[in-house]
Write a protein that holds these residues in place. Sequence first.
Motif, PDB file in Angstrom:
ATOM      1  N   ALA A   1       0.829  -1.212   0.000  1.00  0.00           N
ATOM      2  CA  ALA A   1       0.000   0.000   0.000  1.00  0.00           C
ATOM      3  C   ALA A   1       0.859   1.256   0.000  1.00  0.00           C
ATOM      4  O   ALA A   1       0.564   2.232  -0.720  1.00  0.00           O
ATOM      5  CB  ALA A   1      -0.927  -0.012   1.212  1.00  0.00           C
ATOM      6  N   GLU A   2       1.924   1.249   0.769  1.00  0.00           N
ATOM      7  CA  GLU A   2       2.816   2.409   0.801  1.00  0.00           C
ATOM      8  C   GLU A   2       3.528   2.589  -0.533  1.00  0.00           C
ATOM      9  O   GLU A   2       3.668   3.725  -1.025  1.00  0.00           O
ATOM     10  CB  GLU A   2       3.831   2.246   1.934  1.00  0.00           C
ATOM     11  N   ASP A   3       3.973   1.486  -1.138  1.00  0.00           N
ATOM     12  CA  ASP A   3       4.647   1.564  -2.431  1.00  0.00           C
ATOM     13  C   ASP A   3       3.721   2.104  -3.517  1.00  0.00           C
ATOM     14  O   ASP A   3       4.178   2.721  -4.490  1.00  0.00           O
ATOM     15  CB  ASP A   3       5.168   0.183  -2.852  1.00  0.00           C
ATOM     16  N   ALA A   4       2.404   1.860  -3.342  1.00  0.00           N
ATOM     17  CA  ALA A   4       1.433   2.362  -4.316  1.00  0.00           C
ATOM     18  C   ALA A   4       1.032   3.808  -4.048  1.00  0.00           C
ATOM     19  O   ALA A   4       0.213   4.378  -4.780  1.00  0.00           O
ATOM     20  CB  ALA A   4       0.190   1.472  -4.309  1.00  0.00           C
ATOM     21  N   GLY A   5       1.614   4.411  -3.010  1.00  0.00           N
ATOM     22  CA  GLY A   5       1.373   5.822  -2.727  1.00  0.00           C
ATOM     23  C   GLY A   5       0.181   6.119  -1.844  1.00  0.00           C
ATOM     24  O   GLY A   5      -0.239   7.279  -1.736  1.00  0.00           O
ATOM     25  N   HIS A   6      -0.367   5.106  -1.181  1.00  0.00           N
ATOM     26  CA  HIS A   6      -1.540   5.332  -0.333  1.00  0.00           C
ATOM     27  C   HIS A   6      -1.132   5.791   1.060  1.00  0.00           C
ATOM     28  O   HIS A   6      -0.010   5.542   1.524  1.00  0.00           O
ATOM     29  CB  HIS A   6      -2.365   4.047  -0.228  1.00  0.00           C
ATOM     30  N   ASP A   7      -2.053   6.473   1.716  1.00  0.00           N
ATOM     31  CA  ASP A   7      -1.883   6.888   3.108  1.00  0.00           C
ATOM     32  C   ASP A   7      -2.292   5.695   3.976  1.00  0.00           C
ATOM     33  O   ASP A   7      -3.458   5.294   3.969  1.00  0.00           O
ATOM     34  CB  ASP A   7      -2.770   8.104   3.389  1.00  0.00           C
ATOM     35  N   VAL A   8      -1.337   5.109   4.684  1.00  0.00           N
ATOM     36  CA  VAL A   8      -1.580   3.844   5.372  1.00  0.00           C
ATOM     37  C   VAL A   8      -1.612   4.026   6.882  1.00  0.00           C
ATOM     38  O   VAL A   8      -0.747   4.692   7.454  1.00  0.00           O
ATOM     39  CB  VAL A   8      -0.492   2.809   5.007  1.00  0.00           C
TER      40      VAL A   8
ATOM     41  N   ILE B   1       0.155 -11.923  -1.839  1.00  0.00           N
ATOM     42  CA  ILE B   1      -1.161 -11.752  -1.220  1.00  0.00           C
ATOM     43  C   ILE B   1      -1.354 -10.297  -0.807  1.00  0.00           C
ATOM     44  O   ILE B   1      -2.410  -9.702  -1.028  1.00  0.00           O
ATOM     45  CB  ILE B   1      -1.322 -12.673  -0.002  1.00  0.00           C
ATOM     46  N   GLY B   2      -0.326  -9.695  -0.205  1.00  0.00           N
ATOM     47  CA  GLY B   2      -0.423  -8.301   0.214  1.00  0.00           C
ATOM     48  C   GLY B   2      -0.718  -7.368  -0.940  1.00  0.00           C
ATOM     49  O   GLY B   2      -1.586  -6.481  -0.838  1.00  0.00           O
ATOM     50  N   ALA B   3      -0.020  -7.541  -2.046  1.00  0.00           N
ATOM     51  CA  ALA B   3      -0.246  -6.699  -3.223  1.00  0.00           C
ATOM     52  C   ALA B   3      -1.651  -6.912  -3.777  1.00  0.00           C
ATOM     53  O   ALA B   3      -2.322  -5.960  -4.210  1.00  0.00           O
ATOM     54  CB  ALA B   3       0.811  -7.001  -4.286  1.00  0.00           C
TER      55      ALA B   3
ATOM     56  N   VAL C   1      -7.434  -5.075  -4.534  1.00  0.00           N
ATOM     57  CA  VAL C   1      -8.854  -5.283  -4.260  1.00  0.00           C
ATOM     58  C   VAL C   1      -9.431  -4.094  -3.494  1.00  0.00           C
ATOM     59  O   VAL C   1     -10.542  -3.621  -3.784  1.00  0.00           O
ATOM     60  CB  VAL C   1      -9.058  -6.582  -3.449  1.00  0.00           C
ATOM     61  N   ALA C   2      -8.674  -3.572  -2.538  1.00  0.00           N
ATOM     62  CA  ALA C   2      -9.167  -2.474  -1.691  1.00  0.00           C
ATOM     63  C   ALA C   2      -9.450  -1.207  -2.484  1.00  0.00           C
ATOM     64  O   ALA C   2     -10.378  -0.461  -2.155  1.00  0.00           O
ATOM     65  CB  ALA C   2      -8.159  -2.184  -0.582  1.00  0.00           C
ATOM     66  N   VAL C   3      -8.651  -0.937  -3.508  1.00  0.00           N
ATOM     67  CA  VAL C   3      -8.838   0.301  -4.279  1.00  0.00           C
ATOM     68  C   VAL C   3      -9.877   0.126  -5.381  1.00  0.00           C
ATOM     69  O   VAL C   3     -10.212   1.096  -6.070  1.00  0.00           O
ATOM     70  CB  VAL C   3      -7.503   0.790  -4.880  1.00  0.00           C
TER      71      VAL C   3
END
Length: 274
Positions: free
Chosen positions: A20-27, A163-165, A170-172
């Motif tokens: 999530a962090e690598d994709a630029g999201h606020d985690v 799995i994490g990726a 899925v979340a976005v």
Amino acid sequence: MRIAIVGGTGTVGRHTVRAAEDAGHDVRVLSRVSGVDVRTGRGLDSALLGVDAVIDVTNHVTLSAKKAREFFVNGTRHVLDAERRSGVAHHVALSIVGIDGIDASYYAGKIAQERTLAEGAVPFTIARAAQFHEFAGQLLDSTRGPFAVMPKAPIRPVAAREIGAHLVRVAVSEPQRRAADLVGPRREDLADVARRQLTFDGIYRRVLEVRFPGAYGRGLASGALRGGADVLTGRITFDEWLQSEDHSAPQGSDRCDRTCASREGRCDQDAGTR
């Protein structure tokens, strides 16, 4: 996008946080260390304020169906209630491929969790994945001595990193109740995977494959945990994972000794990489 990851310090959780962090999201990482306890609901309301999506990768290791149901049902209800109050638009829950006919032991808790989500008011997606590559090692670590008993279980293990990726993708996306199942690239048997890990780590133990009794044992042996035909397939094989940075040798093994010597005494396990 602001994503809260419940259980973000665990085996799958830490990879989900990184993806999530690598994709630029606020985690936001939610765990008991951060003051959040899904068993009681403590800290959830404040932690979920302003959050767009929640990824739930919480876990409770038990072979008791009663304890598994209690943990996953109560925890899921607490999270859903806090999400509803905070206006969270998407709840993503990690579950397990092929468990529909195995309503027993640990899997009974995951089935109950899925039912709880379907009964809730928050839009959700259940993302099922096969056993992750770390699974055999966790079972090996749960016992000591010259023998290791493994249940007869045809599996198709997948990397926790993948799995994490997958969970972040899925979340976005829009809530869809069930995402495509994710499995690993190769069909394996749990006992054979355990033997290869022990050999790679330089640990001398004999693995005994045993068919477990009851509905749980029948389910494990049935091959259902390998998933069906219409699935997403990861790329990292178990043997590739063994040689990656995601796997660290247990302290005291031959490979750990060699690793520590090459790093002037700094062991992977001491560094907290597992």
